[in-house]
Scaffold this active site. Structure first.
Site, short mmCIF file in Angstrom:
data_model
loop_
_atom_site.label_atom_id
_atom_site.label_comp_id
_atom_site.label_asym_id
_atom_site.label_seq_id
_atom_site.Cartn_x
_atom_site.Cartn_y
_atom_site.Cartn_z
N GLU A 33 38.34 42.45 44.44
CA GLU A 33 36.95 42.44 44.61
C GLU A 33 36.28 43.10 43.46
O GLU A 33 36.62 43.90 42.82
CB GLU A 33 36.48 43.60 45.96
CG GLU A 33 35.11 43.60 46.19
CD GLU A 33 34.82 44.54 47.42
OE1 GLU A 33 33.88 44.12 47.98
OE2 GLU A 33 35.46 45.18 47.71
N LYS A 105 31.96 37.37 52.25
CA LYS A 105 32.40 38.62 53.19
C LYS A 105 31.50 38.79 54.31
O LYS A 105 30.38 38.76 54.15
CB LYS A 105 32.31 39.78 52.05
CG LYS A 105 32.97 41.04 52.73
CD LYS A 105 32.81 42.25 51.83
CE LYS A 105 33.30 43.59 52.46
NZ LYS A 105 33.10 44.63 51.37
N CYS A 146 37.78 43.25 50.40
CA CYS A 146 38.11 44.64 50.75
C CYS A 146 37.13 45.21 51.91
O CYS A 146 35.94 44.58 52.11
CB CYS A 146 37.96 45.44 49.48
SG CYS A 146 38.21 47.20 49.78
#
Length: 148
Positions: A33, A105, A146
């Protein structure tokens, strides 16, 4: 890899790692990331956010094509739905330099840590809406960023 707010230095690190991976016959290389940029001040990421087809991603697509290595680019600051938000986007690029999949995300990192530290990713980031997987030359891959 330890990314900084210097995109050129980050790209040079990625290029070196891709070169080493290519020499070792690696087929897929995964970057973390914020591989291309880590902001050092509030809002800085918004200044550097670009669309998926912008110059930053095109540079990484060229790197994949030149090395014939798939790149998993674990978290890119993609220009968001408005001027105050971006997407934290995982991009999978194949060895021809073509983008095979894009995942934004979903689960943003908002936390209040005792001791006056508050981190609120949702302040500048818009969550994605769906999970994504890709089938291709590397098998079946699920994409995440993440904290997910």
């Amino acid at each position: 890899m330890t990314s900084t707010n210097d995109m050129e230095a980050n790209f040079n690190t990625c290029s070196r790692l891709v070169s080493e991976a290519s020499a070792a016959d690696v087929n897929l290389l995964c970057f973390p990331e914020a591989f291309s940029f880590v902001s050092y001040r509030d809002g800085e990421s918004l200044e550097f956010a670009e669309p998926i087809d912008g110059p930053i991603m095109q540079t990484y697509c060229s790197l994949a094509r030149e090395s014939n290595i798939w790149l998993s680019l674990g978290g890119f600051q993609e220009k968001g739905p408005d001027d105050k938000h971006l997407y934290n986007t995982h991009v999978l690029v194949d060895g021809t330099g073509s983008i095979k999949s894009v995942y934004r995300k979903i689960h943003l990192f908002d936390v209040d840590v005792p001791g006056n530290m508050v981190y609120k990713e949702s302040k500048l980031t818009t969550p994605g809406t769906s999970a994504f997987h890709c089938c291709g030359g590397q098998g079946r891959l699920g994409l995440m960023v993440c904290y997910e």
